[in-house]
Design a protein around this motif. Structure first.
Motif, PDB file in Angstrom:
ATOM      1  N   VAL A 204      -5.281  16.896  35.040  1.00  0.00           N
ATOM      2  CA  VAL A 204      -5.915  16.005  35.590  1.00  0.00           C
ATOM      3  C   VAL A 204      -5.089  14.338  35.831  1.00  0.00           C
ATOM      4  N   ARG A 205      -4.117  14.331  35.319  1.00  0.00           N
ATOM      5  CA  ARG A 205      -3.262  13.200  35.459  1.00  0.00           C
ATOM      6  C   ARG A 205      -2.933  13.420  37.078  1.00  0.00           C
TER       7      ARG A 205
ATOM      8  N   VAL B 261     -10.416  10.793  29.621  1.00  0.00           N
ATOM      9  CA  VAL B 261     -10.679  11.991  29.729  1.00  0.00           C
ATOM     10  C   VAL B 261     -10.103  13.369  31.112  1.00  0.00           C
ATOM     11  N   ALA B 262      -8.833  12.906  30.574  1.00  0.00           N
ATOM     12  CA  ALA B 262      -8.123  13.964  30.796  1.00  0.00           C
ATOM     13  C   ALA B 262      -7.711  14.011  29.649  1.00  0.00           C
TER      14      ALA B 262
ATOM     15  N   GLY C 228     -10.071  13.809  39.198  1.00  0.00           N
ATOM     16  CA  GLY C 228      -9.010  14.356  38.486  1.00  0.00           C
ATOM     17  C   GLY C 228      -9.403  14.889  37.631  1.00  0.00           C
ATOM     18  N   ALA C 229     -11.246  14.609  37.029  1.00  0.00           N
ATOM     19  CA  ALA C 229     -11.354  15.478  35.866  1.00  0.00           C
ATOM     20  C   ALA C 229     -12.288  17.001  36.531  1.00  0.00           C
TER      21      ALA C 229
ATOM     22  N   LEU D 186     -10.837  17.168  27.931  1.00  0.00           N
ATOM     23  CA  LEU D 186     -10.655  18.416  28.716  1.00  0.00           C
ATOM     24  C   LEU D 186      -9.423  19.255  28.125  1.00  0.00           C
TER      25      LEU D 186
ATOM     26  N   ARG E  38      -5.329  13.188  39.612  1.00  0.00           N
ATOM     27  CA  ARG E  38      -6.086  11.516  39.940  1.00  0.00           C
ATOM     28  C   ARG E  38      -4.979  11.187  40.983  1.00  0.00           C
TER      29      ARG E  38
ATOM     30  N   THR F  84     -10.427   9.433  39.544  1.00  0.00           N
ATOM     31  CA  THR F  84     -11.081   9.675  38.602  1.00  0.00           C
ATOM     32  C   THR F  84     -11.865  10.925  38.111  1.00  0.00           C
TER      33      THR F  84
ATOM     34  N   GLY G 198      -9.470  19.437  36.276  1.00  0.00           N
ATOM     35  CA  GLY G 198      -9.288  19.615  34.571  1.00  0.00           C
ATOM     36  C   GLY G 198     -10.066  20.906  33.952  1.00  0.00           C
TER      37      GLY G 198
END
Length: 520
Positions: A139-140, A45-46, A152-153, A49, A143, A149, A156
């Protein structure tokens, strides 16, 4: 999760109905909610993005220019970066005494110029790369803050759609690099916090956490060291990085003390002072200073760099003569630069048309125009406009003060360490500018605030979403509200796209983009 953990009188059993022991309770308080188990998906995901954000940032990166030359403050840093390439690592042109920032940001711009030449792509490539990597980091970081998660998304997506971050990632200026290194340091601090608590949990499990009233020693903390390196790089870009050194230093002392308290240490604050402050001063003060000095490598190794031999030329001598001449010259050069910044005042009757003050930054009330062409562009109608304006996406920035107020309440009233971390970092980027309100200031100084605004919004969205343990109806309603808000932000960013990127539009469309009188 509170900033100061308190032990509950009772707790659920671990297995077979057995009550948790005091050591078990301490370990629960230390570790808190575990990280999500979907590690691979989290990284995918990270990465996705970041690639998406990089694609967005790189669109038509070479535009705009001023007849092939840089625009606005690019006119300072882009030629100075070219000097680094020409001279092999240093500037030799005083540029009317405007060589007033440390070298690292200009060296990074020079990397792009080395790759693509002296053109818009060359000036801006590394800024766009830094902007894309910030999306990966946030994102990280989100999270880790939220243990989600999904959230986190969302962080982003919000950073991709922030107009200020977007435009600054497409300019050959220094502020996006400052924001990048500050966010990197913040992420390292969060990992260090989790690592410290894991180490203390191990001592609790093995039964020796309270052998000393100060608690155990924690060993070398590589992530705090990495945070110090990042902060040194931030200061090597702009001196305003020093405010984040103070803020993050305060955070780490509080986190260390509260972690020791959760481990059952009898004197947690004294333990933090005895065990953690000295290593913390090394990691978050000495290391940044050494890294900062390292960023001047080209200046130290030259003979003709700006003010390289100022100490000898000035003829100042005294007890400090034992200090190497190069360091004394840098100190005096820095004093001249500090004097420049303190006296960078716009006359009351001749203010810059796009100057702003820090109280306008949280809501982006006074953006700034980097580029405007209302005479030579075409759009299919008689009157057309091409403009690039630095403006924060209103769907995010107009919520800054409510989010800050809620964060302060959660920080003080609920002792929520997550909000405390975000609020302290945000204020470290804002409050210092109130100390000299006569100084000339612009909205792009708020660039480091954007990431922490996003993190604050994500924490609020996490509360709206609610925990997975809530009922389906509650969770579904929260998910609908969060999705609706993210959709509004994306739509707002798409609406602003023409004035963020200098697209050719009709004059009527241009006027429709300017939502507030202060935007004109």
């Amino acid at each position: 999760m509170s900033l100061v953990a308190t032990r509950p009188a009772e707790s659920p059993s671990t297995s077979g109905g057995r009550p948790l022991s005091e050591a078990d309770l301490a370990e629960v308080h230390l570790i808190g909610k575990p990280m999500p188990t979907d590690r691979l998906r989290g990284w995918l995901v990270a990465g996705f993005l970041a690639l998406l954000g990089g694609f967005v940032r790189l669109q038509n990166l070479g535009f705009p220019t001023d007849k092939g030359t840089p625009v606005f403050d690019e006119k300072h840093y882009v030629p100075q970066a070219w000097e680094y390439l020409r001279n092999g690592g240093y500037e030799d042109n005083p540029a009317y005494e405007l060589t007033v920032h440390p070298p690292l940001g200009k060296e990074l711009i020079a990397v792009g110029e080395w790759l693509f030449g002296y053109n818009g792509w060359g000036w801006r490539f590394t800024a766009a790369l830094a902007g894309a990597l910030m999306i990966l980091m946030i994102v990280r970081i989100a999270r880790r803050l939220t243990r989600s998660t999904l959230l986190g998304a969302i962080a982003g997506v919000l950073l991709i759609c922030d107009g200020l971050s977007h435009v600054q990632s497409r300019m050959g200026m220094l502020d996006i690099f400052l924001a990048f290194f500050v966010l990197m340091a913040f992420g390292c601090m969060l990992i260090d916090r989790d690592q410290v608590r894991s180490r203390l949990a191990l001592t609790v499990r093995e039964g020796w956490a309270t052998e000393s009233r100060f608690g155990p020693r924690l060993g070398f903390r590589w992530w705090r060291f990495a945070a110090g390196v990042s902060l040194g790089l931030a200061c090597g870009t702009k001196w305003s990085g020093v405010f984040f050194i103070a803020a993050f230093g305060l955070l780490t002392v509080i986190w260390d003390a509260t972690a020791r308290r959760s481990a059952g240490v009898s004197s947690p604050w004294k333990g933090a002072l005895v065990r953690d402050v000295a290593p913390g001063l090394w990691g978050l003060l000495a290391v940044p200073l050494l890294v900062y000095l390292t960023t001047w490598w080209g200046w130290f190794g030259s003979e003709t760099a700006v003010d390289r031999h100022l100490a000898d030329a000035a003829g100042h001598h005294g007890w400090y003569d034992f200090v190497p001449e190069a360091l004394r010259s840098l100190w005096q050069y820095s004093g001249n630069v500090l004097d420049f910044h303190e006296n960078l005042v716009t006359p009351a009757k001749d203010q810059h048309p796009w100057e702003s003050k820090p109280w306008t930054w949280p809501m982006g009330l006074r953006p700034m125009l980097y580029y405007y062409d209302g005479g030579t562009v075409t759009c299919g109608e008689d009157r057309c406009v091409s403009a690039t304006m630095l403006v924060g996406t209103p769907a995010m920035w107009w919520l800054a003060l409510p989010v800050l107020g809620w964060g302060l309440w959660r920080m003080i009233g609920r002792l929520d360490w997550r909000y405390a971390a975000v609020v302290v970092a945000y204020l470290a980027g804002l409050l210092p500018w109130f100390t000299n309100l006569d100084r000339q200031m612009y909205f792009f100084y708020a660039t480091p605030l954007a990431a922490f605004l996003v993190l604050g919004l994500v924490l609020v969205l996490g509360q709206i979403l609610g925990p997975a343990a809530d009922g389906y109806e509650r969770r579904g309603t929260g998910l609908f509200v969060v999705a609706l808000y993210v959709g509004v932000v994306v739509a707002n960013f798409i609406w602003l796209w023409p004035i963020l990127n200098g697209d050719s539009i009709t004059e009527g469309h241009w006027n429709a983009e300017l939502w507030l009188p202060s935007w004109r």
